[in-house]
Scaffold this active site. Sequence first.
Site, mmCIF file in Angstrom:
data_model
loop_
_atom_site.group_PDB
_atom_site.id
_atom_site.type_symbol
_atom_site.label_atom_id
_atom_site.label_comp_id
_atom_site.label_asym_id
_atom_site.label_seq_id
_atom_site.Cartn_x
_atom_site.Cartn_y
_atom_site.Cartn_z
ATOM 1 N N LYS A 228 22.888 8.551 -8.213
ATOM 2 C CA LYS A 228 23.733 8.359 -9.373
ATOM 3 C C LYS A 228 23.127 8.966 -10.614
ATOM 4 C CE LYS A 228 27.389 6.784 -11.360
ATOM 5 N NZ LYS A 228 27.100 7.479 -12.592
ATOM 6 N N ILE B 298 30.676 5.690 -11.142
ATOM 7 C CA ILE B 298 30.312 4.282 -11.023
ATOM 8 C C ILE B 298 28.841 4.069 -11.371
ATOM 9 C CG2 ILE B 298 29.727 4.409 -8.556
ATOM 10 C CD1 ILE B 298 31.694 1.521 -10.058
ATOM 11 N N GLN C 33 25.631 -1.863 -6.803
ATOM 12 C CA GLN C 33 24.186 -1.825 -6.621
ATOM 13 C C GLN C 33 23.866 -0.533 -5.875
ATOM 14 O OE1 GLN C 33 20.407 -2.037 -6.345
ATOM 15 N NE2 GLN C 33 21.260 -3.932 -7.202
ATOM 16 N N TYR C 34 23.005 0.292 -6.458
ATOM 17 C CA TYR C 34 22.671 1.570 -5.817
ATOM 18 C C TYR C 34 21.839 1.376 -4.559
ATOM 19 C CZ TYR C 34 24.262 4.136 -9.966
ATOM 20 O OH TYR C 34 25.006 4.671 -10.971
ATOM 21 N N ASP C 35 20.748 0.644 -4.688
ATOM 22 C CA ASP C 35 19.863 0.453 -3.547
ATOM 23 C C ASP C 35 18.895 -0.673 -3.863
ATOM 24 O OD1 ASP C 35 17.885 0.687 -1.495
ATOM 25 O OD2 ASP C 35 18.464 2.759 -1.176
#
Length: 496
Positions: free
Chosen positions: A41, A250, A294-296
Amino acid sequence: MAATLFTLSSPSTSTFLSSSTTHSHFSSFTAKSTLPIHRRKRPISLSATSLHSTSTGDPPPEVQTFWQWLQDKGVVSAKSPVRPGMVREGLGLIAKKDIARNEVVLEIPNRFWINPDAVAASEIGSVCSELKPWVSVALFLIREKLREDSKWRVYLDILPESTDSTVSWSDEELGELQGTQLLSTTLGVKEYVQSEFLKVEEEIILPNKQLFPAPITLDDFFWAFGILRSRAFSRLRGQNLVLIPLADLINHSPSITMEDYAWEIKGAGLFSRDLLFSLRSPVSVKAGEQVFIQYDLNKSNAELALDYGFIESKSERNAYTLTLEISESDPFFGDKLDIAETNGFGETAYFDILLDHPLPPGLIPYLRLVALGGTDAFLLESIFRNTIWGHLDLPVSRSNEELICQAVRNACKSALSGYNTTIEEDEKLMEEGNLDRRLEIAVGIRAGEKKVLQQIDEIFKERESELDELEYYQERRLKDLGLVGGQGEIIFWETN
């Protein structure tokens, strides 16, 4: 025996997916070698983003043009639950109405995806078929960006010219990361990207000038690399690397602690072969508020800084990777490697140590295995092959335990000496505030690493102080044979 088992080294190379690292002797503390592609992102705010972040104003004209283009193409409509908007992070997705948890907020058909399939179908597809997927997509992005008549023009116009990823930092800014594992990783990645550019320039760009009429520079290649690392989705059905226009707006919130099922690939309909990228909101959102995911959950702050250009304040995001290696010069190399592989490890093992968390499973047994020698070497004999890992779960001998304690503590002290500042100095800088974005990241990274190193040192310092109180293999074996009394005394039998 001197504790000379640990050395410090830096990764020598990196790849988009992974990097290989050369280590010397027993083991090294290095930056983590794997750089997996997950959900990437654009850079966002350094501080934790509230789930109630709202729009800060109308989007710029190029974003409005992009939105209108999506409407004209039938991708979105007036009934779409989200729209692009200006937020604290830059651009984001704003709820146009109240959105329920797990509600679909947008669906993007595959004809609007930028992935290796899009490259293959383009004018440069025939010359990119043998390239790494990310390299082919990067080349495609650059070529389309340089074309005024590109079908992707309205999307490319909203992409940032740079990110806050450490790969984009100046030498002066990188100097603030002195001593960190992130610096080693960043330099390795930059070296790798440059080598890939020189290779693709020689093999693809220059021999096919009719396909690449505009000059393509190393800076262009770094831009495309940053866009892919920060914005591309992966772990999707049949898709290893894909840019999804609009969906890539996002933003991430550390307040969201669920990662799975925020997005998926699904069929467009019973009688359609088309695919849709479907994005859901993991939490309920009020109209006018920003939609987050939540990305990771598993990325460290160093990985967040490398990929996206931000870090979090959560302590578990601070990590240090301990790299252990069975030296080929070890006289018991073959036996130790066989034991390591039998128990799920290899010649080299990586252990991520998180702040305020216990040591990872397998670390202590692996340390004991690598340090095994001298009078303890009998445990390496084949008769113990099926049981040795159980023995390594517990202290083997005082000399073995003392050696790993001294080695780890010496390595921690050596690593801590490589930083230009102390934890106290870093914390004072953060308390005073007024740091620019990248310096704030650098200070947070180096302070976090040092805290983890101090934590590791304290763990092994305490273990070292208990050496005389521990029970070792020989004592346990004598107990099993009934040769040790209740007070720990050895029992002797006398013949009549």
